[in-house]
Design a protein around this motif. Sequence first.
Motif, PDB file in Angstrom:
ATOM      1  N   UNK A 228       4.071  47.648  -9.070  1.00 30.12           N
ATOM      2  CA  UNK A 228       4.724  48.746  -9.765  1.00 30.12           C
ATOM      3  C   UNK A 228       3.765  49.940  -9.809  1.00 30.12           C
ATOM      4  N   UNK A 229       4.311  51.156  -9.600  1.00 32.10           N
ATOM      5  CA  UNK A 229       5.690  51.495  -9.217  1.00 32.10           C
ATOM      6  C   UNK A 229       6.036  50.920  -7.837  1.00 32.10           C
ATOM      7  N   UNK A 230       7.327  50.694  -7.629  1.00 40.27           N
ATOM      8  CA  UNK A 230       7.780  49.959  -6.451  1.00 40.27           C
ATOM      9  C   UNK A 230       7.486  50.701  -5.165  1.00 40.27           C
ATOM     10  N   UNK A 231       6.796  50.017  -4.244  1.00 42.39           N
ATOM     11  CA  UNK A 231       6.653  50.467  -2.862  1.00 42.39           C
ATOM     12  C   UNK A 231       6.122  49.270  -2.064  1.00 42.39           C
ATOM     13  N   UNK A 232       6.431  49.200  -0.780  1.00 35.63           N
ATOM     14  CA  UNK A 232       5.966  48.064   0.021  1.00 35.63           C
ATOM     15  C   UNK A 232       4.480  48.156   0.317  1.00 35.63           C
ATOM     16  N   UNK A 233       3.751  47.076   0.060  1.00 33.37           N
ATOM     17  CA  UNK A 233       2.329  46.974   0.371  1.00 33.37           C
ATOM     18  C   UNK A 233       2.094  45.602   0.993  1.00 33.37           C
TER      19      UNK A 233
ATOM     20  N   UNK B  41      12.802  43.935  -4.593  1.00 29.52           N
ATOM     21  CA  UNK B  41      13.458  44.336  -3.349  1.00 29.52           C
ATOM     22  C   UNK B  41      12.486  44.990  -2.371  1.00 29.52           C
ATOM     23  N   UNK B  42      11.377  45.551  -2.877  1.00 29.79           N
ATOM     24  CA  UNK B  42      10.435  46.255  -2.012  1.00 29.79           C
ATOM     25  C   UNK B  42       9.305  45.358  -1.496  1.00 29.79           C
ATOM     26  N   UNK B  43       9.222  44.119  -2.000  1.00 28.42           N
ATOM     27  CA  UNK B  43       8.113  43.249  -1.607  1.00 28.42           C
ATOM     28  C   UNK B  43       8.155  42.945  -0.113  1.00 28.42           C
ATOM     29  N   UNK B  44       7.011  43.100   0.530  1.00 25.47           N
ATOM     30  CA  UNK B  44       6.893  42.744   1.936  1.00 25.47           C
ATOM     31  C   UNK B  44       6.749  41.237   2.079  1.00 25.47           C
ATOM     32  N   UNK B  45       5.988  40.622   1.168  1.00 23.23           N
ATOM     33  CA  UNK B  45       5.767  39.173   1.199  1.00 23.23           C
ATOM     34  C   UNK B  45       6.168  38.577  -0.144  1.00 23.23           C
ATOM     35  N   UNK B  46       6.951  37.511  -0.097  1.00 18.71           N
ATOM     36  CA  UNK B  46       7.433  36.885  -1.333  1.00 18.71           C
ATOM     37  C   UNK B  46       6.972  35.445  -1.459  1.00 18.71           C
TER      38      UNK B  46
END
Length: 276
Positions: free
Chosen positions: A157-162, A177-182
């Motif tokens: 947070x704040x949301x962005x793909x890393x 929703x923005x996660x690259x890896x879960x």
Amino acid sequence: MADAPRIVVVGSVNLDLVVRIARLPRAGETVGGGTFARVPGGKGGNQAVACARLGAEVTLLASVGRDPIAEEALAGLREAGVALQLQESDDDATGVALIQVDADGETTISVAAGANAVLAPRELPPHDAVLCQLEIPDAAVLSAWEECTGLFCLNAAPARPVSVDADLTVVNRHELETLVRRDGLVALTLGAEGAVLLDDGAEVARAAPPPVDAVDGTAAGDAFTACLLVSLLEGRAQDDALARACAAGALAASRFGAQPSLPAASEVDAILDTGS
């Protein structure tokens, strides 16, 4: 672990300029009758203070400006006993957040990142865990992840793909929703419904917060993240750690301000004992 967990937080420091108001204004509307306060904040600073109050040994790596508000923004960290390793900028102001809080504890927050936006990768001191958020540049987060020799926790947070492979990730529904890896442990916060802990996508624990009167939700997520991390480092079971994190978040939401609202471990114990 027998000793206090050693946590390095790499994150943001802000001074929060807060107006408490009966209701949040609509676009173009002015609402009067508010009260004003200046409070130390920033997700990195908040989570560092929260970890320290929960019993961890904490070092914060952060960036501030060489300006009059820097010491005001750092005051809560110094009071909590957080060790500071600071990058000081001549060209960038200390970060500032403009926050409005209504009578139900709902908030609107606008942030001027200032010196937070130029935090450079830093060498990490000895640690059991590293905790990052996304109010700092990707390069600082990626460097902390690569250098981490313990558990790496990301509050995305704040949301962005890393692209980091965190051991523990904390997100809300939008941030998920923005996660690259879960993969790994993912704690999904659900507001008043509590939180769910997922392990490689499978639910392993669920908890609800104790009932409180909401006052200011500004640092509730920071309290949750810090308490979950500290509890897991202390060797607590996942369901217990998640319940404690929900309790810490609820306590923070029941108080005004970011860092002043963050609970001690004894307060988390007390509210859980009351609800049992």
